[in-house]
Design an enzyme around this catalytic site. Structure first.
Site, PDB file in Angstrom:
ATOM      1  N   LYS A 191      17.425  -0.836   1.821  1.00 18.80           N
ATOM      2  CA  LYS A 191      16.691  -0.072   0.790  1.00 18.80           C
ATOM      3  C   LYS A 191      15.436   0.573   1.389  1.00 18.80           C
ATOM      4  O   LYS A 191      14.990   0.183   2.479  1.00 18.80           O
ATOM      5  CB  LYS A 191      16.301  -1.021  -0.344  1.00 18.80           C
ATOM      6  CG  LYS A 191      15.317  -2.117   0.083  1.00 18.80           C
ATOM      7  CD  LYS A 191      15.132  -3.185  -0.983  1.00 18.80           C
ATOM      8  CE  LYS A 191      14.150  -4.245  -0.506  1.00 18.80           C
ATOM      9  NZ  LYS A 191      14.067  -5.380  -1.468  1.00 18.80           N
TER      10      LYS A 191
ATOM     11  N   ARG B 191      11.667 -10.823 -12.692  1.00 22.24           N
ATOM     12  CA  ARG B 191      11.699  -9.391 -12.420  1.00 22.24           C
ATOM     13  C   ARG B 191      12.940  -8.900 -13.144  1.00 22.24           C
ATOM     14  O   ARG B 191      12.955  -8.883 -14.364  1.00 22.24           O
ATOM     15  CB  ARG B 191      11.730  -9.176 -10.896  1.00 22.24           C
ATOM     16  CG  ARG B 191      11.194  -7.840 -10.474  1.00 22.24           C
ATOM     17  CD  ARG B 191      10.968  -7.747  -8.967  1.00 22.24           C
ATOM     18  NE  ARG B 191      12.196  -7.876  -8.164  1.00 22.24           N
ATOM     19  CZ  ARG B 191      12.244  -7.761  -6.842  1.00 22.24           C
ATOM     20  NH1 ARG B 191      11.145  -7.529  -6.160  1.00 22.24           N
ATOM     21  NH2 ARG B 191      13.379  -7.883  -6.173  1.00 22.24           N
TER      22      ARG B 191
ATOM     23  N   HIS C 296      17.332 -14.221  -6.802  1.00 15.88           N
ATOM     24  CA  HIS C 296      16.350 -13.870  -5.763  1.00 15.88           C
ATOM     25  C   HIS C 296      15.138 -14.795  -5.878  1.00 15.88           C
ATOM     26  O   HIS C 296      14.648 -15.045  -6.973  1.00 15.88           O
ATOM     27  CB  HIS C 296      15.940 -12.406  -5.967  1.00 15.88           C
ATOM     28  CG  HIS C 296      15.143 -11.804  -4.850  1.00 15.88           C
ATOM     29  ND1 HIS C 296      15.400 -12.038  -3.520  1.00 15.88           N
ATOM     30  CD2 HIS C 296      14.108 -10.930  -4.866  1.00 15.88           C
ATOM     31  CE1 HIS C 296      14.543 -11.337  -2.779  1.00 15.88           C
ATOM     32  NE2 HIS C 296      13.746 -10.659  -3.573  1.00 15.88           N
TER      33      HIS C 296
ATOM     34  N   ARG D 155      21.098 -12.470   2.182  1.00 14.58           N
ATOM     35  CA  ARG D 155      20.730 -11.083   1.885  1.00 14.58           C
ATOM     36  C   ARG D 155      19.418 -10.774   2.591  1.00 14.58           C
ATOM     37  O   ARG D 155      18.352 -10.973   2.052  1.00 14.58           O
ATOM     38  CB  ARG D 155      20.542 -10.996   0.361  1.00 14.58           C
ATOM     39  CG  ARG D 155      20.979  -9.761  -0.330  1.00 14.58           C
ATOM     40  CD  ARG D 155      20.911  -9.928  -1.851  1.00 14.58           C
ATOM     41  NE  ARG D 155      19.694 -10.520  -2.317  1.00 14.58           N
ATOM     42  CZ  ARG D 155      19.604 -11.686  -2.958  1.00 14.58           C
ATOM     43  NH1 ARG D 155      20.659 -12.382  -3.284  1.00 14.58           N
ATOM     44  NH2 ARG D 155      18.422 -12.166  -3.317  1.00 14.58           N
TER      45      ARG D 155
ATOM     46  N   TYR E 285     -16.328   9.076   8.454  1.00 13.52           N
ATOM     47  CA  TYR E 285     -16.856   9.242   7.099  1.00 13.52           C
ATOM     48  C   TYR E 285     -17.615   8.017   6.619  1.00 13.52           C
ATOM     49  O   TYR E 285     -17.149   6.881   6.779  1.00 13.52           O
ATOM     50  CB  TYR E 285     -15.715   9.509   6.121  1.00 13.52           C
ATOM     51  CG  TYR E 285     -15.013  10.822   6.327  1.00 13.52           C
ATOM     52  CD1 TYR E 285     -15.724  12.027   6.313  1.00 13.52           C
ATOM     53  CD2 TYR E 285     -13.639  10.863   6.523  1.00 13.52           C
ATOM     54  CE1 TYR E 285     -15.061  13.238   6.483  1.00 13.52           C
ATOM     55  CE2 TYR E 285     -12.971  12.063   6.689  1.00 13.52           C
ATOM     56  CZ  TYR E 285     -13.695  13.253   6.675  1.00 13.52           C
ATOM     57  OH  TYR E 285     -13.042  14.436   6.842  1.00 13.52           O
TER      58      TYR E 285
ATOM     59  N   CYS F 234      -9.251   8.247   8.722  1.00 11.81           N
ATOM     60  CA  CYS F 234      -9.215   9.548   8.058  1.00 11.81           C
ATOM     61  C   CYS F 234      -7.769   9.893   7.692  1.00 11.81           C
ATOM     62  O   CYS F 234      -6.843   9.165   8.014  1.00 11.81           O
ATOM     63  CB  CYS F 234      -9.780  10.631   8.972  1.00 11.81           C
ATOM     64  SG  CYS F 234     -11.421  10.243   9.618  1.00 11.81           S
ATOM     65  N   MET F 235      -7.583  11.044   7.047  1.00  7.38           N
ATOM     66  CA  MET F 235      -6.233  11.454   6.664  1.00  7.38           C
ATOM     67  C   MET F 235      -5.358  11.713   7.889  1.00  7.38           C
ATOM     68  O   MET F 235      -4.173  11.389   7.895  1.00  7.38           O
ATOM     69  CB  MET F 235      -6.301  12.715   5.801  1.00  7.38           C
ATOM     70  CG  MET F 235      -4.962  13.124   5.209  1.00  7.38           C
ATOM     71  SD  MET F 235      -5.030  14.640   4.257  1.00  7.38           S
ATOM     72  CE  MET F 235      -6.000  14.132   2.853  1.00  7.38           C
ATOM     73  N   ASP F 236      -5.964  12.273   8.950  1.00  7.95           N
ATOM     74  CA  ASP F 236      -5.177  12.752  10.088  1.00  7.95           C
ATOM     75  C   ASP F 236      -5.494  12.040  11.393  1.00  7.95           C
ATOM     76  O   ASP F 236      -4.847  12.304  12.400  1.00  7.95           O
ATOM     77  CB  ASP F 236      -5.465  14.247  10.327  1.00  7.95           C
ATOM     78  CG  ASP F 236      -5.615  14.997   9.038  1.00  7.95           C
ATOM     79  OD1 ASP F 236      -4.643  14.995   8.270  1.00  7.95           O
ATOM     80  OD2 ASP F 236      -6.700  15.549   8.784  1.00  7.95           O
TER      81      ASP F 236
END
Ligand SMILES: *Cc1c(COP(=O)(O)O)cnc(C)c1O
Length: 386
Positions: free
Chosen positions: A37, A135, A167, A223, A267, A320-322
């Site tokens: 999955k 669940r 599970h 599993r 930052y 940071c993002m990048d």
């Protein structure tokens, strides 16, 4: 001359997946259901499914019906189980593709009976009972009704009940009392199903941690997800069966600069050099799934690290993002040096488990979220050079 810089990327070793599947099959002593999955926990669903099958996985499993259909669309054959149903789930298409669906109650069975109307052969349906995870799965109070409906559908020719399963909630804590309670509840469900005339061929309860740590929970199959990818399902417990992490994430070093005492990084200026040092720039950030929490503002000694030249280099300042900045401690590795973000110990950097500990999460989340702009390539260390 500046060396060529390869882009940041994810490399998945299919030989590791194959070997891990083989180890799990041998350790459990029962058939392996390999869970692929969420794009194979970030490793690539189809390639990992095939590798797991080559390693001896008798079954594959996905969460959604759509994922299971995607396996078939890619040409993957063999038994496939899925368990997460939604309003868009195409039960008829799944039955047509020979996929085992999971019913979590009478409502699912009624919907499946309607979807299967007119089929010449019975579909394959497994029943999930809730033994304490709360669940999905049928709650205990509904078991008798669910089993009766399931048996009626068998007699009507709608389906064959091929499996009954549940599970664990706490299998990574083998001493947790919930494990005994859940296994006993599962045995109660199996006994009750039998009194209703159900004879499922596949009774399964154990995920990776239980498959390794709890032999009594192995039943007819285990599993396993995380262990197929080579990650430890229960850190700190006796799980070492020789699994090898299949994923390595690398990036090129794209910058080196000198800092003087008092220079602040990234930052919010959350890290300030207290002595002269050098820092390196690594072009991956939360856009690639690097957790922003990894820099551990307030506890920089606990920050995640990367590996450069076999040495561990801690992240400094905000992710940071990048990009991230790492402490090179005065060293000046050449631009283009390989940065191991994480991988197997042999890759010379931290593991996904090390990142999980730095980020107060589990390795599952680290590998599953990684990606973004990075491409994924496959290698086969067994077949290297062939
Ligand atoms: C994800 C999942 C698994 C696999 O669990 P691991 O801990 O990764 O082995 C097994 N069963 C179900 C129902 C799951 O959702």
């Amino acid at each position: 001359m500046r060396p060529p810089l390869g882009p940041a990327g994810i490399v998945v070793d299919l030989a590791a997946i194959r070997a891990n599947a083989r180890l799990l099959r041998a350790t459990a002593g029962v058939p392996l259901i390999a869970v692929v999955k969420a794009d194979g926990y970030g490793h690539g669903m189809v390639a990992c499914a095939r590798a797991a099958q080559e390693g001896g996985a008798a079954w594959l499993a996905t969460a959604t019906v759509e994922e299971a259909l995607a396996l078939r669309a890619a040409g993957v054959e063999g038994p496939v189980l899925c368990w997460l149903n939604g309003p868009e789930s195409d039960f008829a298409a799944a039955a047509e593709a020979g996929i085992d669906l999971t019913a979590h109650g009478v409502a699912d069975l009624d919907a499946m009976a309607a979807a299967f109307a007119g089929r010449p052969t019975p579909a394959r349906v497994q029943l999930k009972v809730d033994t304490g995870l709360s669940r999905n799965g049928a709650p205990r109070a509904s078991w008798a009704e669910v089993f009766a409906r399931a048996r009626a559908g068998e007699k009507a020719g709608s389906w064959r009940i091929t499996g009954i399963w549940s599970h664990f909630a706490c299998s990574d804590e083998p001493g947790h009392p919930a494990n005994d309670r859940q296994e006993q509840a599962f045995r109660d469900a199996l006994a009750l199903a039998e009194t209703h005339g159900l004879r499922p061929e596949l009774r399964h309860l154990a995920n990776s941690a239980a498959a390794i740590l709890r032999p009594s929970s192995r039943f007819d199959a285990v599993r396993c997800g995380i262990a197929v990818y080579g990650l430890d399902p229960a850190p700190g417990e006796a799980t070492d069966i020789g699994l090898v992490p299949a994923m390595t994430v690398t990036a090129p070093l794209v910058g080196v600069k000198e800092l003087a005492p008092g220079d602040a990084v990234s930052y919010g200026h959350r890290w300030v050099a207290d002595q002269p040092t050098t820092v390196g720039l690594v072009p991956v950030g939360y856009g690639e799934g690097i957790p922003r929490h990894a820099s551990r503002p307030g506890a920089p000694d606990a920050a995640a690290t990367v590996g450069i030249d076999g040495k561990r280099r801690p992240i400094r300042g905000t992710v940071c993002m990048d990009q991230v900045v790492v402490d090179l401690g005065g060293d000046r590795p050449p631009l283009g040096s390989e940065v191991v973000v994480f991988g197997p110990p042999a890759a010379g950097g931290p593991t996904a488990q090390d990142w999980a500990e730095a980020c107060a999460t589990i390795s599952y989340e680290i590998v599953t979220r990684i990606g973004g702009r990075m491409s994924r390539t496959y290698v086969d260390s067994e077949g290297a050079g062939s």
